[in-house]
Each structure stands twice: as structure tokens, then as C-alpha cells.
Motif scaffolding. Sequence first.
Motif, PDB file in Angstrom:
ATOM      1  N   ASP A  45     128.726  55.746 -15.114  1.00  0.00           N
ATOM      2  CA  ASP A  45     130.046  56.131 -15.407  1.00  0.00           C
ATOM      3  C   ASP A  45     130.596  57.525 -14.979  1.00  0.00           C
ATOM      4  O   ASP A  45     131.735  57.614 -15.460  1.00  0.00           O
ATOM      5  CB  ASP A  45     129.755  56.036 -17.051  1.00  0.00           C
ATOM      6  N   PHE A  46     129.584  58.463 -14.575  1.00  0.00           N
ATOM      7  CA  PHE A  46     130.063  59.714 -14.321  1.00  0.00           C
ATOM      8  C   PHE A  46     130.182  59.861 -12.554  1.00  0.00           C
ATOM      9  O   PHE A  46     129.319  59.766 -11.984  1.00  0.00           O
ATOM     10  CB  PHE A  46     129.187  60.802 -14.648  1.00  0.00           C
ATOM     11  N   PRO A  47     131.336  59.923 -12.122  1.00  0.00           N
ATOM     12  CA  PRO A  47     131.201  60.134 -10.614  1.00  0.00           C
ATOM     13  C   PRO A  47     130.649  61.127 -10.068  1.00  0.00           C
ATOM     14  O   PRO A  47     130.949  62.273 -10.729  1.00  0.00           O
ATOM     15  CB  PRO A  47     133.072  59.795 -10.280  1.00  0.00           C
ATOM     16  N   GLU A  48     130.300  61.051  -8.778  1.00  0.00           N
ATOM     17  CA  GLU A  48     129.560  62.111  -8.119  1.00  0.00           C
ATOM     18  C   GLU A  48     130.367  63.343  -8.089  1.00  0.00           C
ATOM     19  O   GLU A  48     131.833  63.404  -7.585  1.00  0.00           O
ATOM     20  CB  GLU A  48     129.127  61.749  -6.885  1.00  0.00           C
ATOM     21  N   GLY A 157     141.686  57.678  -7.916  1.00  0.00           N
ATOM     22  CA  GLY A 157     141.155  58.817  -7.978  1.00  0.00           C
ATOM     23  C   GLY A 157     139.663  58.607  -7.432  1.00  0.00           C
ATOM     24  O   GLY A 157     138.965  59.291  -6.783  1.00  0.00           O
ATOM     25  N   LEU A 158     138.917  57.588  -8.072  1.00  0.00           N
ATOM     26  CA  LEU A 158     137.725  57.177  -7.584  1.00  0.00           C
ATOM     27  C   LEU A 158     137.691  56.704  -6.400  1.00  0.00           C
ATOM     28  O   LEU A 158     136.294  56.946  -5.689  1.00  0.00           O
ATOM     29  CB  LEU A 158     137.442  55.992  -8.689  1.00  0.00           C
ATOM     30  N   GLU A 159     138.700  56.367  -5.818  1.00  0.00           N
ATOM     31  CA  GLU A 159     138.577  55.733  -4.398  1.00  0.00           C
ATOM     32  C   GLU A 159     138.862  56.725  -3.382  1.00  0.00           C
ATOM     33  O   GLU A 159     139.044  56.537  -2.260  1.00  0.00           O
ATOM     34  CB  GLU A 159     139.644  54.564  -4.111  1.00  0.00           C
ATOM     35  N   PHE A 164     144.603  62.396  -7.943  1.00  0.00           N
ATOM     36  CA  PHE A 164     144.146  61.589  -9.435  1.00  0.00           C
ATOM     37  C   PHE A 164     142.918  61.933  -9.695  1.00  0.00           C
ATOM     38  O   PHE A 164     142.317  61.188 -10.488  1.00  0.00           O
ATOM     39  CB  PHE A 164     144.932  60.141  -9.170  1.00  0.00           C
ATOM     40  N   TRP A 165     142.082  62.815  -9.031  1.00  0.00           N
ATOM     41  CA  TRP A 165     140.813  63.084  -9.521  1.00  0.00           C
ATOM     42  C   TRP A 165     140.774  63.563 -10.896  1.00  0.00           C
ATOM     43  O   TRP A 165     139.954  62.853 -11.786  1.00  0.00           O
ATOM     44  CB  TRP A 165     140.295  64.201  -8.664  1.00  0.00           C
ATOM     45  N   ASN A 166     141.489  64.308 -11.382  1.00  0.00           N
ATOM     46  CA  ASN A 166     141.454  64.585 -12.785  1.00  0.00           C
ATOM     47  C   ASN A 166     141.868  63.700 -13.696  1.00  0.00           C
ATOM     48  O   ASN A 166     141.316  63.788 -14.748  1.00  0.00           O
ATOM     49  CB  ASN A 166     142.501  65.918 -13.021  1.00  0.00           C
ATOM     50  N   ASN A 167     142.615  62.741 -13.185  1.00  0.00           N
ATOM     51  CA  ASN A 167     143.022  61.459 -14.352  1.00  0.00           C
ATOM     52  C   ASN A 167     141.704  60.794 -14.320  1.00  0.00           C
ATOM     53  O   ASN A 167     141.703  60.067 -15.569  1.00  0.00           O
ATOM     54  CB  ASN A 167     144.052  60.655 -13.441  1.00  0.00           C
TER      55      ASN A 167
END
Length: 287
Positions: A45-48, A157-159, A164-167
Motif C-alpha cells: 500500500d505504500f509506494p517506495e 503517479g504510481l507508474e 501526479f506523485w503527490n496525488n
Amino acid sequence: MDDRLLLDRIRGIIGEKETEDDCSVFDLGNRFLVMSTDMLHETTDFPEGMTDYEIGWMAAAVTLSDIASMAASPADLLMAVGLDRPDRLIGITEGADACCRSVGARLAGGDIDRHAELTIVSTAIGFVNHEKIIRRSGAKPGDLVCVTGLPGRAQAGLEGDPRFWNNLITPIPRVREGIAFSEGGATAMMDISDGIALSLIDLGLASGVGFSLDPSLFPLIPDIPATRAEDLFLFGGGDFELLATVPVECFPVAGVDTSVIGVVTQNRDIISGGAPLPRCGYAHRWN
């Protein structure tokens, strides 16, 4: 097997109504108490790259979003933290506290223990007047299908899209928008953390309706190929925006920046651009 199919197996134990909405609902006589809980694990659930502060913010936001989806005002949030390292607790607490304060809630306590993998369980409560609560079960044929924000940004952002990292890591619970939808006459609502497609399935089952979407109306992320942007919009997870159905005569809804993307239908099918919408989105799965 995914989490929705697994939930179907226990509906008969807990009850259909108790598993229908984003929150449980308790009648206090003069208003409703709404409650929700979420469990987040570091590896899933928590991206690196997230800081402990951002982890705390996200852990609070996902549960406060459930409160918002019922058109309720959040009050308290409890957080149980299973720590792999004790030095992480301060940053996590500061982030969760900041998220709570941003929507007028209080981080009111919780629990701490040792865990091999960082695991956070957040539980939130809120309050809403009887006549103002919005459930998933109120959508009516002819209602407009509305969504806040620009869904798909979190998945982008995940990709790797830095815009959009903050989103992705610090989602904003749409408490103000949820209340405005209620004041404006919305008939059904939920958040779209698992993506619009899966959310429409949940909303349709609860209301006994279907949906016809018009892709020409979708608010898509700019500067990426249109086909990819549409996939992100429909199937991307991690956006804690609100999906609501609104009678035509109540639109536009004051105080909400929202896009109409389709209409509620009596037929229970979910159609986008004339074709069935695939059952895709974010889900926990077991082989």
C-alpha cells in the motif's frame, strides 16, 4: 479470488446492509454515527519513496475518505501502528495528525506494537444528520453520474509520472465536497479508491441500477495518449475522489467541482461508449 468475492462469502454472516456502504451506520436518535476502518501494509500500500510523514497522512486519508463518502463530518481517528522500527512512529503520527486537522478531525489515540512489516490500521468516526446521509443505495434511473477531480492521476503517479506523485501519496479526503453533494440533492455516493469501474459495480449493486457512460465527457489527464488516459480514468486506483448520482434538476451542485460522465439506467448493465465496461481496477487478490 479478490476481496469483493471474498466479501460476498460473509455477507450472510454480517448482513447485506452492513456490507453495502463505505461505513457502518449507528442511529444515535438525533443523528447518525458513521464508522470505518482500513488496514495498510508497507509492501502493498505504500509506494517506495514515501516518507513516514506521507505514510501517516495516507493512512489517515483513506479512512477519512470513507467518512466523506457518507456526507458526514469526521470527528476522531484512531490509529494502530505495527512498527518494524520504533523511530518511524513520530513521522507517521505527525502526518496522520496533519491530515486529520486538514478536515477538522482529531487524531485521538490508538495502539502501538512491534511488527515485522509496517502495518497501520486506522479507524474513523463521524456524524451526519438523518436527512443528510448519502448511501450507495439511492441512485435512480435518469440521475446524472458525477465525479470529482481528475481520476487516474494517482495511478499515473504510481507508474512514474512525476506530475501526479503527490496525488498518489497524499490524497485529500473530499469532506467538503461530500457535504456539498448532500446539500445539493445527490442520491447516492461513494469514493473511488479502487477505480471508477469497480466503484460503479458496487454502486449499481447497492441501488439496483446500471449506468451508461459517455467517454466524450470524461475529464482525462492531458498530454498522454487518449486511450491510455481513458484506461487510467476508468480503472486506475488510489484516487480518493467522490462518485455521486445527482438528479438532473439538481445539477450543477453548488460548492463541488464535478464532471458529468454519464447517466443512471434502469437496465443493470454498465456501458461505456456502447460497450460493456470491464470489471477492472484495484483489488486485493489471492491465488
